[in-house]
Design a protein around this motif. Structure first.
Motif, PDB file in Angstrom:
ATOM      1  N   ALA A  21      -6.092   3.824  -2.559  1.00  0.00           N
ATOM      2  CA  ALA A  21      -4.698   3.757  -2.849  1.00  0.00           C
ATOM      3  C   ALA A  21      -4.695   3.208  -4.415  1.00  0.00           C
ATOM      4  CB  ALA A  21      -3.850   2.860  -1.923  1.00  0.00           C
ATOM      5  N   ARG A  22      -5.597   1.963  -4.639  1.00  0.00           N
ATOM      6  CA  ARG A  22      -5.506   1.636  -5.825  1.00  0.00           C
ATOM      7  C   ARG A  22      -6.022   2.495  -6.921  1.00  0.00           C
ATOM      8  NH1 ARG A  22      -3.995  -3.323  -8.772  1.00  0.00           N
ATOM      9  NH2 ARG A  22      -5.745  -3.412 -10.722  1.00  0.00           N
ATOM     10  N   LEU A  23      -7.003   3.331  -6.621  1.00  0.00           N
ATOM     11  CA  LEU A  23      -7.641   4.317  -7.580  1.00  0.00           C
ATOM     12  C   LEU A  23      -6.482   5.406  -8.116  1.00  0.00           C
ATOM     13  CD1 LEU A  23     -11.450   4.629  -6.501  1.00  0.00           C
ATOM     14  CD2 LEU A  23     -10.328   3.639  -8.541  1.00  0.00           C
ATOM     15  N   THR A  24      -5.815   5.844  -7.012  1.00  0.00           N
ATOM     16  CA  THR A  24      -4.956   6.921  -7.044  1.00  0.00           C
ATOM     17  C   THR A  24      -3.614   6.573  -7.729  1.00  0.00           C
ATOM     18  OG1 THR A  24      -4.460   6.735  -4.707  1.00  0.00           O
ATOM     19  CG2 THR A  24      -6.081   8.547  -5.326  1.00  0.00           C
ATOM     20  N   GLY A  25      -3.313   5.217  -8.084  1.00  0.00           N
ATOM     21  CA  GLY A  25      -2.106   4.769  -8.563  1.00  0.00           C
ATOM     22  C   GLY A  25      -0.954   4.906  -7.751  1.00  0.00           C
ATOM     23  N   ILE A  26      -1.098   4.329  -6.399  1.00  0.00           N
ATOM     24  CA  ILE A  26      -0.008   4.245  -5.590  1.00  0.00           C
ATOM     25  C   ILE A  26       1.202   3.648  -6.129  1.00  0.00           C
ATOM     26  CG2 ILE A  26      -0.951   2.199  -4.469  1.00  0.00           C
ATOM     27  CD1 ILE A  26       0.371   3.367  -1.671  1.00  0.00           C
ATOM     28  N   THR A  27       2.334   4.120  -6.022  1.00  0.00           N
ATOM     29  CA  THR A  27       3.585   3.489  -6.397  1.00  0.00           C
ATOM     30  C   THR A  27       3.888   2.099  -5.624  1.00  0.00           C
ATOM     31  OG1 THR A  27       4.875   4.826  -5.014  1.00  0.00           O
ATOM     32  CG2 THR A  27       4.640   5.734  -7.274  1.00  0.00           C
ATOM     33  N   ALA A  28       4.651   1.222  -6.257  1.00  0.00           N
ATOM     34  CA  ALA A  28       5.078   0.193  -5.754  1.00  0.00           C
ATOM     35  C   ALA A  28       4.031  -0.523  -4.756  1.00  0.00           C
ATOM     36  CB  ALA A  28       6.387  -0.085  -4.951  1.00  0.00           C
ATOM     37  N   PRO A  29       2.637  -0.885  -5.311  1.00  0.00           N
ATOM     38  CA  PRO A  29       1.662  -1.353  -4.296  1.00  0.00           C
ATOM     39  C   PRO A  29       1.513  -2.594  -3.921  1.00  0.00           C
ATOM     40  CG  PRO A  29       0.885  -1.229  -6.883  1.00  0.00           C
ATOM     41  CD  PRO A  29       2.194  -0.522  -6.810  1.00  0.00           C
ATOM     42  N   ILE A  30       2.254  -3.527  -4.780  1.00  0.00           N
ATOM     43  CA  ILE A  30       2.406  -4.773  -4.256  1.00  0.00           C
ATOM     44  C   ILE A  30       3.267  -4.974  -2.981  1.00  0.00           C
ATOM     45  CG2 ILE A  30       3.210  -7.354  -4.794  1.00  0.00           C
ATOM     46  CD1 ILE A  30       2.209  -6.728  -7.603  1.00  0.00           C
ATOM     47  N   LEU A  31       4.424  -4.419  -3.425  1.00  0.00           N
ATOM     48  CA  LEU A  31       5.550  -4.315  -2.095  1.00  0.00           C
ATOM     49  C   LEU A  31       5.075  -3.549  -0.833  1.00  0.00           C
ATOM     50  CD1 LEU A  31       8.406  -4.843  -1.246  1.00  0.00           C
ATOM     51  CD2 LEU A  31       9.118  -2.360  -2.070  1.00  0.00           C
ATOM     52  N   LYS A  32       4.431  -2.742  -1.060  1.00  0.00           N
ATOM     53  CA  LYS A  32       3.623  -1.989   0.088  1.00  0.00           C
ATOM     54  C   LYS A  32       2.753  -2.738   0.776  1.00  0.00           C
ATOM     55  CE  LYS A  32       4.872   2.711  -1.320  1.00  0.00           C
ATOM     56  NZ  LYS A  32       4.439   3.956  -2.030  1.00  0.00           N
ATOM     57  N   MET A  33       1.783  -3.569   0.132  1.00  0.00           N
ATOM     58  CA  MET A  33       1.067  -4.334   0.815  1.00  0.00           C
ATOM     59  C   MET A  33       1.566  -5.432   1.339  1.00  0.00           C
ATOM     60  SD  MET A  33      -2.654  -4.728  -1.883  1.00  0.00           S
ATOM     61  CE  MET A  33      -1.458  -4.831  -3.418  1.00  0.00           C
ATOM     62  N   LEU A  34       2.504  -5.965   0.874  1.00  0.00           N
ATOM     63  CA  LEU A  34       3.432  -7.047   1.575  1.00  0.00           C
ATOM     64  C   LEU A  34       4.025  -6.654   2.803  1.00  0.00           C
ATOM     65  CD1 LEU A  34       4.831  -9.104  -1.669  1.00  0.00           C
ATOM     66  CD2 LEU A  34       2.731  -9.683  -0.477  1.00  0.00           C
ATOM     67  N   VAL A  35       4.574  -5.431   2.624  1.00  0.00           N
ATOM     68  CA  VAL A  35       5.531  -5.041   3.691  1.00  0.00           C
ATOM     69  C   VAL A  35       4.513  -4.552   4.945  1.00  0.00           C
ATOM     70  CG1 VAL A  35       7.116  -3.275   4.658  1.00  0.00           C
ATOM     71  CG2 VAL A  35       7.499  -4.485   2.520  1.00  0.00           C
ATOM     72  N   ALA A  36       3.675  -3.644   4.568  1.00  0.00           N
ATOM     73  CA  ALA A  36       2.594  -3.351   5.432  1.00  0.00           C
ATOM     74  C   ALA A  36       1.860  -4.533   6.317  1.00  0.00           C
ATOM     75  CB  ALA A  36       1.624  -2.178   4.969  1.00  0.00           C
ATOM     76  N   GLY A  37       1.432  -5.448   5.349  1.00  0.00           N
ATOM     77  CA  GLY A  37       0.767  -6.513   6.242  1.00  0.00           C
ATOM     78  C   GLY A  37       1.491  -7.362   7.078  1.00  0.00           C
ATOM     79  N   GLY A  38       2.775  -7.535   6.590  1.00  0.00           N
ATOM     80  CA  GLY A  38       3.807  -8.148   7.637  1.00  0.00           C
ATOM     81  C   GLY A  38       3.810  -7.424   8.827  1.00  0.00           C
ATOM     82  N   LEU A  39       4.189  -6.085   8.933  1.00  0.00           N
ATOM     83  CA  LEU A  39       4.340  -5.195   9.971  1.00  0.00           C
ATOM     84  C   LEU A  39       3.050  -5.436  10.861  1.00  0.00           C
ATOM     85  CD1 LEU A  39       6.112  -2.126   8.398  1.00  0.00           C
ATOM     86  CD2 LEU A  39       7.052  -3.938   9.951  1.00  0.00           C
ATOM     87  N   LEU A  40       1.689  -5.155  10.260  1.00  0.00           N
ATOM     88  CA  LEU A  40       0.663  -5.265  11.077  1.00  0.00           C
ATOM     89  C   LEU A  40       0.568  -6.429  11.811  1.00  0.00           C
ATOM     90  CD1 LEU A  40      -1.863  -3.274   8.816  1.00  0.00           C
ATOM     91  CD2 LEU A  40      -0.981  -2.672  10.748  1.00  0.00           C
ATOM     92  N   MET A  41       0.767  -7.762  11.069  1.00  0.00           N
ATOM     93  CA  MET A  41       0.740  -8.914  11.727  1.00  0.00           C
ATOM     94  C   MET A  41       1.718  -8.907  12.770  1.00  0.00           C
ATOM     95  SD  MET A  41       0.185 -11.397   8.380  1.00  0.00           S
ATOM     96  CE  MET A  41       0.044 -13.003   8.994  1.00  0.00           C
TER      97      MET A  41
END
Length: 384
Positions: free
Chosen positions: A234-254
């Protein structure tokens, strides 16, 4: 063990996260007193998780993130799949051999040498995931990880592991079994390795019954590495809003892991699916937060020690295990006969025992930092 990125596309937050994981690992491995430690520096005895239980999963996640970044660089340099596969297998094999050497050192008692270990697990999981990424990737128009195949494989690993633990009876114990005696990982390790070659320091009722880095439980660990590879893609392909997505996805998985805990307990020692989900979520939140701090708030200088550690993680790990027996040798007169005991006694003159133990661990982190810093200044990096 380190990410092989060129300076132009290096993910500094990833280096820092990898370095922090090594630093906290050293705090766990080098206390002034094994009996005087804060709870967050100790592993959970079985169910549940402490802060220090996040260290190994975070490091494995970081290894996964670096895989597509490293493969892309090598493919762009003209290496074939065969050359890359040979490199991956060599790297994995050397990690396993280094892990076996550290397990044998310094006694080299082959009859009672522990076979599993952290480096062995890293080598196997890195090799399996890197080969999977390599041979499912697309090369048209440049290297691209096959995200669909990755998600399918990630789901299969966690579901198959959960199905085994819950529904397949363990001979003599039945199912489901999530305990240190009757679960599939413990049963297989005792059957294949025998207790003479397993982790001896956490016995149950005085007997060695499981290994926290055992054979069968290495399978679900691949989920953490594979998820990291998907994040690297995802980092290589230039995903949009990467920081927000990591924080939200991480919180949901936890949150999902905690919600499933009553059905599938969170257990590091057999790496249950809920433990994998929780630690992947924790890794995502940590990487997202560090990316925010480093890339948006320009706070990289505050993490300089972690960056130095993260640039040479294998060297830091090797130094820690090579030095550990030396600090327990009897160099001095009783009662403070070893460096560890003397250090604990010295810090205990000013602090309560647990803080004194942590101060000694921080001293060890600083001592190992010094040769790493020399290597950093001279651009000497131990890579495989």
């Amino acid at each position: 063990m380190g990410g092989e990125m060129t300076q132009g596309n290096r993910w500094l937050a990833l280096d820092i996260l990898r370095g922090l994981s090594i630093i906290f690992m050293l705090l766990n491995l080098n206390p002034g007193s094994w009996s005087e430690q804060y709870g967050w520096v100790l592993h959970a005895k079985w169910e549940g998780a402490t802060f220090i239980d996040m260290v190994a999963p975070v490091f494995l996640f970081c290894i996964g993130v670096a895989i597509p970044l490293s493969l892309r660089r090598r493919i762009e340099a003209g290496e074939s799949n065969g050359q890359l596969a040979k490199h991956i297998l060599n790297r994995a094999g050397i990690l396993v051999l280094l892990g076996l050497f550290l397990n044998a050192y310094p006694a080299f008692d082959w009859a009672h040498m522990r076979i599993p270990g952290v480096l062995q697990r890293i080598g196997v999981c890195y090799g399996a995931v890197a080969l999977f990424v390599l041979f499912t990737a697309r090369r048209e128009g440049g290297f691209r990880l096959n995200a669909k195949a990755g998600w399918i494989a990630w789901t299969f690993v966690l579901l198959s592991w959960t199905a085994l633990l819950m529904f397949v009876p363990v001979p003599g114990f039945g199912a489901p079994r999530f305990d240190p005696v009757g679960s599939w990982p413990a049963y297989v390790d005792r059957l294949v390795l025998t207790t003479d070659h397993m982790f001896p320091w956490w016995p149950v009722d005085g007997k060695v019954v499981f290994d926290p880095d055992g054979l069968l439980s290495t399978w679900p660990v691949c989920a953490n590495v594979l998820f990291g590879a998907l994040v690297g893609h995802a980092r290589l392909t230039g995903i949009t809003a990467p920081i927000l997505k990591m924080l939200v996805a991480g919180g949901l998985l936890m949150a999902a892991a905690v919600g499933l805990h009553t059905t599938i307990p969170i257990i590091k020692h057999i790496w249950t699916a809920t433990f994998a989900l929780f630690t992947i979520g924790f890794s995502l939140v940590s990487l997202g937060a560090l990316t925010l701090l480093v890339e948006r708030w320009n706070s990289a200088p505050a993490f300089y020690p972690a960056q130095v550690y993260g640039s040479n993680p294998l060297l830091a790990y090797m130094l820690s295990f090579l030095v550990a027996p030396l600090i327990d040798l009897v160099w001095l007169k009783p009662p403070a006969a070893s460096i560890r005991a003397a250090g604990q006694a010295l810090f205990a003159q000013a602090f309560e025992p647990r803080l004194a133990s942590l101060c000694f661990a921080l001293t060890m982190v600083t001592a190992i930092f010094l040769p790493l810093w020399v290597c950093w200044r001279n651009k000497w990096f131990l890579k495989l």
